[in-house]
Design an enzyme around this catalytic site. Structure first.
Site, PDB file in Angstrom:
ATOM      1  N   LEU A  97       0.665  -1.053  -0.065  1.00 57.44           N
ATOM      2  CA  LEU A  97       0.108  -0.016  -0.026  1.00 57.44           C
ATOM      3  C   LEU A  97       0.930   1.190   0.152  1.00 57.44           C
ATOM      4  CD1 LEU A  97      -2.126  -1.885   2.595  1.00 57.44           C
ATOM      5  CD2 LEU A  97      -3.152  -1.083   0.487  1.00 57.44           C
ATOM      6  N   PRO A  98       0.326   2.341  -0.612  1.00 56.81           N
ATOM      7  CA  PRO A  98       1.170   3.604  -0.619  1.00 56.81           C
ATOM      8  C   PRO A  98       1.483   4.303   0.705  1.00 56.81           C
ATOM      9  CG  PRO A  98      -1.208   3.771  -1.559  1.00 56.81           C
ATOM     10  CD  PRO A  98      -1.067   2.404  -0.780  1.00 56.81           C
ATOM     11  N   THR A 128       5.962   0.674   2.451  1.00 57.97           N
ATOM     12  CA  THR A 128       7.108   1.475   2.929  1.00 57.97           C
ATOM     13  C   THR A 128       6.375   2.582   3.676  1.00 57.97           C
ATOM     14  OG1 THR A 128       8.705   1.230   1.145  1.00 57.97           O
ATOM     15  CG2 THR A 128       8.943   3.089   2.668  1.00 57.97           C
ATOM     16  N   LYS A 203      14.837  -0.087   5.715  1.00 58.99           N
ATOM     17  CA  LYS A 203      14.659   0.386   4.492  1.00 58.99           C
ATOM     18  C   LYS A 203      14.854   2.062   4.310  1.00 58.99           C
ATOM     19  CE  LYS A 203      12.142   1.265   0.660  1.00 58.99           C
ATOM     20  NZ  LYS A 203      10.867   0.924  -0.519  1.00 58.99           N
ATOM     21  N   LYS A 278       9.081  11.191  -0.792  1.00 58.96           N
ATOM     22  CA  LYS A 278       8.088  10.309   0.516  1.00 58.96           C
ATOM     23  C   LYS A 278       9.032   9.751   1.296  1.00 58.96           C
ATOM     24  CE  LYS A 278       5.648   6.219   1.104  1.00 58.96           C
ATOM     25  NZ  LYS A 278       5.562   4.906   0.701  1.00 58.96           N
TER      26      LYS A 278
END
Lengths: 332, 332, 332, 332
Positions: A97-98, A128, A203, A278
């Site tokens: 998902l975003p 992420t 990450k 982002k």
């Protein structure tokens, strides 16, 4: 956690057999494979779900976009009515998902996974997002007897398509093998990072360093060119010296230094500046909450932000080289 | 330049023979080697001069420090009265000085090399200075028929001692082989970078990128630790991912991640923060003059500057990790 | 310095009378005024020289641009052949030049002022340059018995035209009254700052703070607008609170908040971004040499530098507001 | 909103009279004043609640700290069992809490205000929090027929004690007079900023600009001193020039320039660096969510963050001057 592990397998076994039989008709390969729920069929998710199908898994998927669902059906998957509906049918779910709010909604919203999840279900979130949100969802899942692991990816759309993603996995170590069995179908590296949230942590730390060293490389090459050194020569020297980094060596931002990277293709493809912005925003959020000083990470975030406002949002993030360079019409 | 090259060899040959004979007594190895002038016997320069002597070159040296000169004599070198005096006795001179003003003074000052330099002399400046100053001195040298090349080094005091420095050389390509013959005695890599000044350019661009990626690495590891990921695990992940850089891989700033680097030895030894600050200051000067945008290089410079004001000047520059970390007494 | 002062007046008096008489024909007002040399008739300098003429001073000027000289003659001035030539004819000289190298050349170059300056001459340099260069030129001037003072200005082309500049003066306090008598003809404030170089120091410190607070104001207004607050309301609140600064109050960078400032006129006029970049570059040079930490000054310099590369060089520096704002075509 | 306003008064009037009578015994002044709920009796809140009591309001308060409650009782207030319990007893509540999560909990948690709030209640939140959280709570309150307004303050503990705070108020304009009637008892300025959240927006924009200009001032004075200008002289010049800001003029960070400010008292008292860091963190969060570029705000945040890690957390934020200065023991 060994206890939970055992319970999970006791609980799952009968379900699996029933479902495996019911799904066995769609593909002979899936005879012995448990069905997998999949929520989030965006640019990355659709390739990942397809790879599960290609590897013989029955996939039941959900997305807000009807077209994505139709495409999934064409590839051999089934469509669920909602995350909650899928959760009643499977013992393992992958989500892609975003952003953090989407994850909270898909898991904990009105028709969310956790409203109907079966005890023992393995939940793998490849989004992420903020590691604190991963930990929050994991705690909510644990209350239902389910195991949530964060498993964000490194690699872009092409890596998703070619099933060569790297997964960074956080969660109970006892569940890692089960997670790996699934993730291996979508990537080539599956790395265990530690407790839940550490996959996201790894990450965002990696991407923060990447974001910094890319701008640093862009600055070094722009300055070097102004000082009269030929960019290929500069790359040769830096890459045998202490300035060497992935950005200078494998993804050089200066056009013409390296073949086959976005800088040699007008900064098309690759990893968009908006996406890097982002990720660096997530790093900043985490740093602020955890009182960690990140001066260069913070400035890199701002530079990519400014780039987004000036038309670089969809260009590869190595276009920082271009952004910092004098516009031709502004040469003084 | 081929013309000048020829003139230089025509001019030099008779001198060389005379001098070689006169110096032959000191060491049998030097029988066929031309004497070399050397100005600047500091921490780096004294090792470099010694390595020339070890390799059989008669060395005539100058330094403002009398003790350094005595030490050079003990090692088998000779002492000149001034840069100017040395310039009358040799056809090749190496200089290793702390900053641009020192270089201007040693070359162009009242008793400077250029006041008495012979036409055809090869001048190799290994100082890390402003590339514009290199170009300025090269132009002055050319008026006297001498060839000035910038040849700054990568590698610290130990690399100088062990003759494993890397030299980045800028100047006329036709002279590069002659320069390499000399520099090879003091290092293991001698790289041709382009016209005069490009050796300095390569060095300051490399060090700017190094200075940036070291702080970036320090930030990523501090943040990762706060987010609960074990530093060795984080290093493993980053070093197989896109955040990988020399600082994360070979010189990790987080204590305990890598053996034998300054971070695992209380940040002693290595490359001092004050020296990194100086190099980043050169990069900033060059960027300002050349109107090149270097936002991260500029901020990295400032962070090392602040570190110098807070007691980190003599610690290795990887102590940025320590500087950005919460002091134990300040944990909140 | 009182001694030098006396000598200066003893030496000057006879000269003055002679010259005053010879110049008396051009304008009745100049009967008792000493002639003034003027070097540098650019955008600022031509207005400054004109104001001296208007106030009755015989002016003998030099510039590399022939047209500027013709224009000065039309205004009633005389033209000298070179800085050196002018220095033989006057006892007081004003210089207004674009940068440190120009100042070094005009004073210390082959046909420079110091090659022929008379002992006792008062030299007033209104250029904005490196304070270390001011100190260097002052030392050279002192060797010839002349007094050099730095007197940079605050205020732009219109303030120069209207003789309302502010002069920040560094040099021997005993000479300040003499300097003030001249500078008062071109400005309304003449402030004594301390020893030579402190005029420049005051100017670059002020402009560094200005450059920072302008970008800070631009950021605050862009963020406030995104958060839904009306810019005029935000200005009202900030200007009665602790965020208040000259940029928010008198030169607000957000269009429509204040009448008659560049932001309300498409950022035309005012103080160009390229000029602000130059001044912040001087601040950075001085900070680097003096080992002074200036993280925000450094970043502000870089932001204006990037603005110059993106087409803002000739816009007023308050266009930082526009630069940081999302381009209309890039709204996401 | 006029409609809601009317309903509120219709609903409130009878309640008020009943409660006024029941509370009239505690203090004669309170005869005609409506009781006020107060949640959050920290360093600021306890003074604010006391000022309401002093001005004749019956106050029913809650805090997690028992000692704070006892102190409030000693001052003449009453204690409620929980935010929810208080909400059933009053028609106006003031909250003063440390952060967004606290606000969400006090309003929307299990025993939160909104679980029992009466329609028509006026809720004034003086906490400094994320404007998006203010908007979220306002929407939840509206569902219960209550009106939530954000009303963060400018001014510290002393201003709270002396009832001279400035309130920046966001919410429906029709309710502003009612809010002002209450807030006037605790401050001297009550400013209407716009819709809900704009009070917070104004505060964080102002404090971001303040945080930037304070560091900018610290840099300018440190550099000026290194360049040889006396700090009082520099302050005089800057404060009549374009670098002037609240920090240079009224709160100068350089010791000795101004009497009675923290810099002249070892940076004790004033506004702690940790609090400034928190406010700049809010600004960064808001900027990230709203995609607003704030490069200097971001770097200022990081510098204060580093200061917190190095022992400056409890010093006034103007100690940035000290932080950027060379430590005495580190003079080079």
């Amino acid at each position: 956690m060994a206890g939970l592990q055992k319970i999970r397998f006791l609980l799952l076994k009968p379900n699996i057999q029933l479902k495996s039989i019911s799904n066995a008709l769609s593909t002979s390969q899936s005879l012995y494979k448990q069905p997998i729920g999949f929520v989030g069929l965006g640019n990355m998710g659709n390739h990942m779900a397809n790879n599960l199908i290609k590897n013989g898994y029955p996939v039941i998927a959900y997305d807000v976009n009807a077209e994505s669902l139709r495409s999934l059906e064409n590839a051999g998957g089934k469509v669920g009515d909602s995350p909650a509906a899928i959760a009643t049918q499977v013992d393992q779910i992958v989500t892609m998902l975003p952003s953090s709010p989407h994850v909270l909604d898909v898991y904990n919203g009105p028709n969310g996974i956790l409203s109907s999840v079966k005890a023992g279900t393995l939940l793998l979130d490849s989004s992420t997002i903020d590691p604190a949100v991963s930990q929050q969802v994991a705690a909510l899942a644990a209350k239902k007897g389910a195991v949530y692991m964060d498993a964000p990816v490194s690699g872009g759309v092409n890596a998703a398509r070619d099933a060569i993603l790297t997964f960074m996995v956080g969660g109970p170590e006892a569940e890692f093998d089960a997670a790996k069995d699934i993730l291996n179908n979508m990537g080539k590296n599956v790395v265990y990072c530690g407790g839940v949230g550490t996959g996201e942590a790894a990450k965002i730390c990696n991407n923060m360093l990447l974001g910094i060293s890319m701008i640093g490389t862009a600055e070094a090459f722009n300055l070097g060119i102004k000082l009269g050194i030929e960019p290929k020569k500069l790359a040769e020297i830096i890459n045998m010296s202490s300035g060497r980094c992935w950005s200078s060596e494998l993804y050089n931002p200066c056009p013409g230094v390296k073949e086959g990277v976005p800088s040699s293709n007008n900064y098309q493809g690759g990893f968009g500046t908006a996406l890097m912005t982002k990720d660096l925003g997530l790093a900043q959020d985490a740093a602020t909450v955890n009182k960690s000083a990140t001066p260069l990470g913070s400035l890199a975030h701002q530079i990519y932000r400014i780039m987004c406002t000036k038309g670089y949002a969809l260009k590869d993030f190595s276009s920082a080289f271009l952004f910092l360079q004098e516009d031709k019409e502004n040469k003084s």
